[in-house]
Enzyme design. Structure first.
Site, PDB file in Angstrom:
ATOM      1  N   PHE B  20       0.823  -1.228   0.000  1.00 46.80           N
ATOM      2  CA  PHE B  20       0.000   0.000   0.000  1.00 46.80           C
ATOM      3  C   PHE B  20       0.851   1.269   0.000  1.00 46.80           C
ATOM      4  CE2 PHE B  20      -2.169  -3.394   2.408  1.00 46.80           C
ATOM      5  CZ  PHE B  20      -3.224  -3.629   1.534  1.00 46.80           C
ATOM      6  N   ASP B  21       0.316   2.292  -0.706  1.00 47.26           N
ATOM      7  CA  ASP B  21       0.925   3.620  -0.678  1.00 47.26           C
ATOM      8  C   ASP B  21       0.144   4.570   0.221  1.00 47.26           C
ATOM      9  OD1 ASP B  21       2.736   2.778  -2.677  1.00 47.26           O
ATOM     10  OD2 ASP B  21       1.224   3.203  -4.210  1.00 47.26           O
ATOM     11  N   VAL B  22      -1.142   4.225   0.435  1.00 46.85           N
ATOM     12  CA  VAL B  22      -2.041   5.122   1.177  1.00 46.85           C
ATOM     13  C   VAL B  22      -2.737   4.335   2.283  1.00 46.85           C
ATOM     14  CG1 VAL B  22      -4.033   6.673   1.006  1.00 46.85           C
ATOM     15  CG2 VAL B  22      -2.465   6.439  -0.949  1.00 46.85           C
TER      16      VAL B  22
END
Lengths: 302, 302
Positions: B20-22
């Site tokens: 995940f980036d967020v």
């Protein structure tokens, strides 16, 4: 069966009236609209009395006591006695005192509503708090959250929450009532009408002013107003009538007429001076159909 | 698929975070409970930032603005920026201003709620009335019924009713809002949570303080809070993230985790420091199952 249209048909009216000893009347939309008395209403009431019929005025308005209602009948010139009035507040008080019968002192009622409820609870000797008490007609303060949670703002004798039309509903009262329900109090309502017809438009009804509590606890109260059969049981508890010889007269199909049908009364009579229209019950597959109908109550004078 | 238990498994945590980036965070029950900060929360937030993750704090509490929330983060020592906070009041303001876009001047909002809503409407340049205005924080009087019915108490520019948690809910405001809805105003809510956990018990939530209006009009508002996807759309409208590289972290299965699942995010992470228990999602046929879970957020520190 298609409902019989009685207006202008003297023989049919005579036959219809002869089938009943008791008439239950809705008030608003049948006898009057607000402060406007419909034509020939006092004469019709008098005619039924002269035939020896028993009359009961059944209303969902919880803000008025029977005594308040008697004043309205007097003002409009309709002959009636306090004992003939059966409002949803009285219905609730009778249910609590004569049917529910919680052992004292745990039978105290927390009231969400106006003075009509308080008067009827007093008349039945039921202890209560809340209602019109100014101590509860205020904004919630930060310390109230703590005091509601730790119980110091609660009365340990409250075993019932009774919700009716409340023009002074607020967060504090809802939070307190919610806490009583979380602690196991019985949950009753005088009635749960979603709207209140006034000034030719709709205002929030008892079901609306009490909806915050129902939403918080996640279930509906037992309603003591039409069309709930708990109200019919309470009426019968007081008047001891023969249901097969009793007729409900009203203007709303989904409350008044349904109330009579669900109560297995001998008949129902719709009047067209209120909410429902004849198209509503003459349509194919209409869910609620009265036994007979008239344009206006005064048409029963023939 | 059974959720992966990450606590104590450094390799699994590393792998999970890399997907995940967020990260969308619920706050109460995840970061803190009331004024109690959970262990190692600031460190965990800092660790995620050091890995270059984008963080968004998504909360249904409509009484606080983003600026109010920032103060709470500061007080508890959690590093966060105002722009990273996404509350349901802000969500509603963004929805009204950037998605609904009613033409002025008919875009005025009648607010049932507290100052958090007003602040966010102001920030988005949306005109409003009601809210904390003392003119509406009073009992209804007999003449109000007439003036609401004839429109003289109404603002002709109101095109939207927005309902949130209101500690000052009353009959007058509900009656006015009901009249706007009867005249065709759009019906929105910041959120419709039935309860508000406080002081180790439950108080009426936004869905409760607004329930009187919903009952009167006979339908529910469009909710801009979790788990409504209108809120996800509003979050995405601001942050433009890749849903497949986004993870929702929360303690409530039916709001937080469902919000992530319905939004087709890449993953969801349940923490066990709040409302839902692991039995709730490990049970056979559980309706809402997260991708992974930890005992507490701080467990992500490994």
């Amino acid at each position: 069966m298609a409902p019989r249209f009685l207006s202008g048909d003297s023989a049919a009216i005579e036959e219809f009236l002869s089938r009943f000893d008791v008439f239950l009347f809705d008030c608003d939309g049948v006898l009057w609209s607000g402060d406007h008395l419909f034509e020939k209403v006092p004469e019709t009431i008098q005619m039924l009395r002269s035939k020896g019929k028993q009359l009961v005025f059944v209303t969902n308005n919880s803000t008025k006591s029977r005594a308040d209602y008697k004043k309205k009948f007097d003002k409009l010139g309709i002959p009636a006695e306090v004992n003939e009035v059966f409002g949803s507040s009285y219905s609730a008080a009778v249910y609590i005192n004569r049917i529910l019968k919680l052992p004292a002192p745990k039978n105290k009622v927390f009231v969400l509503g106006e003075s009509g409820i308080e008067q009827e609870l007093e008349a039945e000797g039921v202890p209560y708090i809340g209602g019109t008490d100014p101590a509860f007609r205020r904004d919630i303060e930060p310390e109230d959250f703590t005091n509601i949670a730790n119980g110091s703002l609660l009365d340990p004798d409250v075993g019932i929450v009774l919700s009716g039309l409340d023009f002074h509903s607020n967060y504090l009262k809802t939070a307190i009532a919610f806490q009583y329900l979380q602690h196991g109090a019985k949950y009753l309502a005088t009635n749960i009408d979603s709207t209140l017809p006034m000034s030719h438009t709709l205002f929030p009804g008892a079901g609306s002013s009490g909806a915050g509590l129902a939403k918080a606890i996640g279930r509906e109260p037992l309603s003591l107003g039409k069309p709930s059969q708990a109200m019919m049981d309470a009426v019968e508890g007081k008047f001891q009538f023969d249901r097969s010889r009793t007729c409900m007269i009203g203007d709303r199909l989904n409350t008044d007429i349904q109330f009579g049908i669900d109560g297995k009364l001998g008949g129902t009579l719709a009047v067209l001076t209120g909410v429902s229209k004849k198209e509503d019950f003459l349509a194919e597959g209409a869910p609620t159909v009265p036994t007979a109908y008239v344009n206006a109550l005064g048409d029963l004078m023939g």
